[in-house]
Design an enzyme around this catalytic site. Structure first.
Site, PDB file in Angstrom:
ATOM      1  N   GLY A 315      70.586  19.076  30.611  1.00  0.00           N
ATOM      2  CA  GLY A 315      71.426  19.985  29.847  1.00  0.00           C
ATOM      3  C   GLY A 315      70.855  20.267  28.487  1.00  0.00           C
ATOM      4  O   GLY A 315      69.812  19.739  28.103  1.00  0.00           O
ATOM      5  N   GLY A 317      72.389  21.240  24.391  1.00  0.00           N
ATOM      6  CA  GLY A 317      73.554  21.446  23.533  1.00  0.00           C
ATOM      7  C   GLY A 317      73.119  22.011  22.202  1.00  0.00           C
ATOM      8  O   GLY A 317      71.981  22.459  22.047  1.00  0.00           O
ATOM      9  N   PHE A 319      72.239  20.646  19.624  1.00  0.00           N
ATOM     10  CA  PHE A 319      71.203  19.933  18.880  1.00  0.00           C
ATOM     11  C   PHE A 319      69.881  19.839  19.627  1.00  0.00           C
ATOM     12  O   PHE A 319      68.938  19.255  19.122  1.00  0.00           O
ATOM     13  CB  PHE A 319      71.681  18.522  18.531  1.00  0.00           C
ATOM     14  CG  PHE A 319      72.813  18.519  17.558  1.00  0.00           C
ATOM     15  CD1 PHE A 319      72.587  18.787  16.220  1.00  0.00           C
ATOM     16  CD2 PHE A 319      74.105  18.270  17.972  1.00  0.00           C
ATOM     17  CE1 PHE A 319      73.623  18.813  15.309  1.00  0.00           C
ATOM     18  CE2 PHE A 319      75.150  18.288  17.072  1.00  0.00           C
ATOM     19  CZ  PHE A 319      74.913  18.566  15.739  1.00  0.00           C
ATOM     20  N   GLY A 320      69.843  20.345  20.844  1.00  0.00           N
ATOM     21  CA  GLY A 320      68.578  20.281  21.582  1.00  0.00           C
ATOM     22  C   GLY A 320      68.812  19.985  23.054  1.00  0.00           C
ATOM     23  O   GLY A 320      69.952  19.972  23.528  1.00  0.00           O
ATOM     24  N   VAL A 322      68.600  17.805  26.662  1.00  0.00           N
ATOM     25  CA  VAL A 322      68.835  16.421  27.080  1.00  0.00           C
ATOM     26  C   VAL A 322      68.133  16.181  28.420  1.00  0.00           C
ATOM     27  O   VAL A 322      68.237  16.996  29.346  1.00  0.00           O
ATOM     28  CB  VAL A 322      70.349  16.134  27.224  1.00  0.00           C
ATOM     29  CG1 VAL A 322      70.588  14.677  27.584  1.00  0.00           C
ATOM     30  CG2 VAL A 322      71.082  16.481  25.939  1.00  0.00           C
ATOM     31  N   ASP A 433      84.279  17.579  16.454  1.00  0.00           N
ATOM     32  CA  ASP A 433      83.974  18.486  17.552  1.00  0.00           C
ATOM     33  C   ASP A 433      84.349  17.843  18.875  1.00  0.00           C
ATOM     34  O   ASP A 433      83.587  17.873  19.830  1.00  0.00           O
ATOM     35  CB  ASP A 433      82.483  18.840  17.517  1.00  0.00           C
ATOM     36  CG  ASP A 433      82.171  19.968  18.482  1.00  0.00           C
ATOM     37  OD1 ASP A 433      83.091  20.741  18.801  1.00  0.00           O
ATOM     38  OD2 ASP A 433      81.015  20.062  18.935  1.00  0.00           O
TER      39      ASP A 433
HETATM   40  N1  LIG Z   1      74.274  10.048  27.551  1.00  0.00           N
HETATM   41  C1  LIG Z   1      74.291  10.991  28.469  1.00  0.00           C
HETATM   42  N2  LIG Z   1      74.279  10.675  29.772  1.00  0.00           N
HETATM   43  C2  LIG Z   1      74.294  11.649  30.717  1.00  0.00           C
HETATM   44  N3  LIG Z   1      74.337  12.958  30.437  1.00  0.00           N
HETATM   45  C3  LIG Z   1      74.355  13.339  29.155  1.00  0.00           C
HETATM   46  C4  LIG Z   1      74.322  12.386  28.106  1.00  0.00           C
HETATM   47  N4  LIG Z   1      74.368  13.044  26.924  1.00  0.00           N
HETATM   48  C5  LIG Z   1      74.430  14.335  27.221  1.00  0.00           C
HETATM   49  N5  LIG Z   1      74.411  14.540  28.559  1.00  0.00           N
HETATM   50  C6  LIG Z   1      74.471  15.811  29.261  1.00  0.00           C
HETATM   51  O1  LIG Z   1      73.599  16.705  28.600  1.00  0.00           O
HETATM   52  C7  LIG Z   1      74.224  17.955  28.418  1.00  0.00           C
HETATM   53  C8  LIG Z   1      74.021  18.436  27.010  1.00  0.00           C
HETATM   54  O2  LIG Z   1      74.669  17.523  26.149  1.00  0.00           O
HETATM   55  P1  LIG Z   1      74.813  17.770  24.606  1.00  0.00           P
HETATM   56  O3  LIG Z   1      75.655  16.678  24.079  1.00  0.00           O
HETATM   57  O4  LIG Z   1      73.477  17.950  24.005  1.00  0.00           O
HETATM   58  O5  LIG Z   1      75.497  19.165  24.504  1.00  0.00           O
HETATM   59  P2  LIG Z   1      76.968  19.672  24.707  1.00  0.00           P
HETATM   60  O6  LIG Z   1      77.915  18.550  24.624  1.00  0.00           O
HETATM   61  O7  LIG Z   1      76.988  20.503  25.957  1.00  0.00           O
HETATM   62  O8  LIG Z   1      77.109  20.645  23.478  1.00  0.00           O
HETATM   63  P3  LIG Z   1      77.241  20.326  21.928  1.00  0.00           P
HETATM   64  O9  LIG Z   1      75.888  19.995  21.418  1.00  0.00           O
HETATM   65  O10 LIG Z   1      77.768  21.587  21.374  1.00  0.00           O
HETATM   66  O11 LIG Z   1      78.206  19.186  21.792  1.00  0.00           O
HETATM   67  C9  LIG Z   1      75.683  17.797  28.780  1.00  0.00           C
HETATM   68  O12 LIG Z   1      75.910  18.559  29.932  1.00  0.00           O
HETATM   69  C10 LIG Z   1      75.887  16.379  29.124  1.00  0.00           C
HETATM   70  O13 LIG Z   1      76.568  16.270  30.344  1.00  0.00           O
END
Ligand SMILES: Nc1ncnc2c1ncn2[C@@H]1O[C@H](COP(=O)(O)OP(=O)(O)OP(=O)(O)O)[C@@H](O)[C@H]1O
Length: 642
Positions: A315, A317, A319-320, A322, A433
């Site tokens: 994914g 988000g 901040f970059g 994942v 958030d």
């Molecule tokens: N620790 C983790 N374990 C499994 N999946 C993760 C983890 N952290 C993030 N993800 C997955 O990566 C994706 C992107 O996560 P991220 O937190 O960067 O962005 P977001 O929550 O979609 O947006 P934002 O940055 O606006 O909060 C999400 O779909 C999430 O399910």
């Protein structure tokens, strides 16, 4: 070794035979002990689930070295079952620390009872009145210094004062950092007054409260005491704690107290500057150790993620991107490759990572470490396998996979995670958030709040300037439907703005619907308003997600809706704290106030800033106009040093 001063146990409510509760107390003690060296002498947490949840905390004297603090906590935890067998709550005071547990939340509020004053029944000062006046003046000064610290900061002060040329008075005052300055000051003043009355010229005394310590003691002058003519003999070796001569005064008998405030009065031994220097060096050493233990080599991360292969990308988000990774020992990790350029220096980045990595709670995604190599800034998290909550609750098919007991458990878990961020951790964090996509679910469907601490880690970023048409626009906090009116309109955020977001989350989880209407000015009926109307018309269950089938427990659903509506009230003051929310969710006997009709407003985002076009309460009584409200930073989480 620290000396036991006093223990106070609940008497009426024993839980004889409740092995689960006893086991939970043990778990709690082990969490507390694990954290004893990490949190600057104060830590509170809770263990396990209701109905056997146990809340606990410790406070070490502000001048006690972390390792001695840990030893003291371990000692208190080891003796607690003997001193207070099968008790629902207890407080154990040692010279250097205090340990407290309870079956009720004891965090972030003042407990004034029970109070215990201790003093030796010999060892009176030669001029008791003058001595008392000196103690009073010194304690007054350190009470105001100790309480001056902001919420979350260490509330601790000491002072040495000359009583005679041969006799120095050592005083210490300390409150738990989770209480307000006003409460700390008031409680310290009361404690000093009581202690002075009881000790009445005695050269040593302890005021023990659930939220404070007060200690006073005299000894010879700090440097080279004269060989003879000591007006008062220094304490005999090994007698500095409570002895058989110590008189105990229990000022208030037990009644269920809720909070731990502690006063310790004066104590000997804050003199050796050598000792202080040694301590500081050791702190630096532990910081370097912490940094090292959190550092990941880029090569290890590259190997774990197949060089950030596309197939590993799970994914992206704000901040970059994942990536999923697997370390050589088989551990699964989530690797967040930061794209945000914050201008923050490496040192600052590392410092914040160390702070955030210290936050540990079963409802928070654990930050395992970081990597700062070449131009990369990477955060490594525990991998949470079940995706985020939004994947389930808003998908017509997947909704069925989460029945009511699971959703209820998720609501309670998020509440506890948020409470920890607000008040249980050494850093006070406003999440800012909170939303369904930031709640990850583990293999047991335990919810974990992700991404907290990002504001500090990546530094503060100026306001978004993302065109409205951009897909990224929908990622703005104000557009996600979770943003409280005062945050959206006035840029004001506080714990209560998180409570608002949590209220929206509860309603979304119950209803299986997104609250996105804030973004579209055509909407007048957002989710809270809709739910409020249905509840008022006596049909709260009507809002429930039909995918829940008959898995639901009517009382629980209605209560959750009620709590959700309390959280989204317009007036932040009227919203409950997270501590109250956790209590309301865990005990059906807690009466819920009537929710005021919820706020709604029509918001638009122009040039990346929430600018208010209209904002009014649903009762149409308050109308605030502000055309230039801005949110001048988009950092999603705020940390305040405690
Ligand atoms: N620790 C983790 N374990 C499994 N999946 C993760 C983890 N952290 C993030 N993800 C997955 O990566 C994706 C992107 O996560 P991220 O937190 O960067 O962005 P977001 O929550 O979609 O947006 P934002 O940055 O606006 O909060 C999400 O779909 C999430 O399910």
């Amino acid at each position: 070794e620290s000396k036991l001063l006093y223990s106070y146990c609940s008497n009426a409510t024993t839980l004889t035979g409740n092995g689960v509760y006893a086991a939970n107390i043990n778990h709690l003690f082990s969490y507390l002990s694990t954290n004893a060296t990490e949190h600057d002498g104060f830590f509170n947490t809770n263990a396990e689930q209701e109905p056997n949840m146990v809340y606990g905390l410790f406070l070490c004297c502000g001048d006690v070295h972390p390792e001695n603090c840990r030893d003291c906590i371990n000692l208190a935890a080891a003796v607690a079952p003997q001193l207070c067998p099968n008790r629902t709550w207890a407080i154990i005071w040692y010279e250097e620390c205090m340990l407290r547990y309870s079956n009720q939340s004891i965090f972030s509020s003042m407990a004034e009872k029970p109070r215990v004053d201790l003093w030796h029944d010999t060892n009176y000062a030669p001029e008791p009145e003058r001595f008392n006046r000196l103690v009073g003046t010194v304690m007054k000064e350190i009470a105001s210094r100790a309480s001056y610290a902001t919420l979350g900061a260490k509330k601790f002060a000491t002072k040495e004062a000359t009583f005679t040329v041969f006799q120095t008075l050592y005083s210490l005052a300390q409150c738990t950092p989770d209480i307000s300055s006003e409460d700390c000051y008031r409680c310290l003043q009361d404690a000093v007054r009581d202690l002075l009355i009881h000790t009445n010229g005695n050269t040593s005394g302890f005021g023990l409260h659930p939220s404070l310590f007060n200690k006073t003691k005299t000894a010879g002058p700090p440097v080279s005491p004269p060989e003879k003519s000591l007006l008062l003999p220094p304490p005999a070796p090994g007698k500095k704690g409570m002895s058989s001569q110590m008189v105990i005064k229990i000022v208030v008998p037990t009644v269920g107290f809720l909070v731990l405030s502690t006063i310790l009065c004066c104590f000997p031994g804050w003199k050796a500057s050598k000792k202080l220097i040694a301590r500081r060096n050791r702190y630096d050493g532990s910081k370097i150790r912490a940094l090292k233990s959190l550092q990941f080599d880029l090569s290890i991360i590259e190997a774990a993620t197949n060089n950030f292969a596309k197939v590993n990308k799970i994914g992206a988000g704000g901040f970059g991107s994942v990536y999923k990774g697997i370390l050589t020992d088989g551990q699964e990790i989530a690797v967040k490759r930061l794209s945000t350029s914050s201008g923050q220096g490496a040192d600052e980045f590392q410092t914040e990572v160390v702070l955030v990595a210290k936050l540990q709670h079963r409802n928070l995604v654990k930050l395992l470490g970081y990597c700062l190599e070449r131009k990369e800034r990477i955060l490594v998290y525990e991998f949470v396998p079940n995706k985020s909550l939004d994947h389930f609750i808003f998908d017509p098919e997947k909704q069925r996979q989460l029945d009511w007991p699971q959703r209820y458990k998720i609501i309670k878990g998020i509440a506890r995670g948020l409470l920890y961020l607000h008040s249980d951790s050494r850093l006070k964090i406003i999440r800012r958030d909170l939303k369904a996509s930031n709640i990850l679910l583990d293999e047991d469907i335990i919810p974990k709040i992700s991404d907290f601490g990002m504001a500090k880690i990546v530094g503060r970023i100026k306001a978004y300037s993302i065109p409205r048409e951009s897909p990224a626009h929908s990622k703005l906090p104000c557009c996600s439907g979770y943003m409280s009116p005062e945050y959206a309109v006035l840029g004001r955020f506080s714990e209560k703005s998180d409570v608002f977001s949590f209220g929206i989350l509860i309603l979304e989880i119950v209803c299986g619907k997104r609250n996105t209407s804030f973004c579209h000015s055509a909407y007048t009926d957002n989710l809270p308003t809709y739910v409020w109307r249905q509840r008022k018309n006596g049909k709260p269950i009507g809002v429930m997600n039909s995918a829940l089938g008959d898995s639901y427990v009517s009382n629980e659903v209605v209560r959750c809706i009620h709590i959700g509506l309390l959280c989204v009230q317009e007036d932040p003051e009227a919203r409950p704290t997270m501590a109250r929310v956790v209590l309301m969710l865990s005990s059906s006997s807690v009466t819920l106030p009537l929710p005021q009709r919820t706020a709604f407003y029509f918001g638009t985002i122009t040039e990346g800033k929430p600018s208010r076009t209209d904002y009014k309460s649903d009762q149409s009584t308050s109308m605030v106009s502000s055309s230039s409200a801005t949110v001048n930073e988009t950092s999603l989480t705020e940390l305040f040093p405690r």
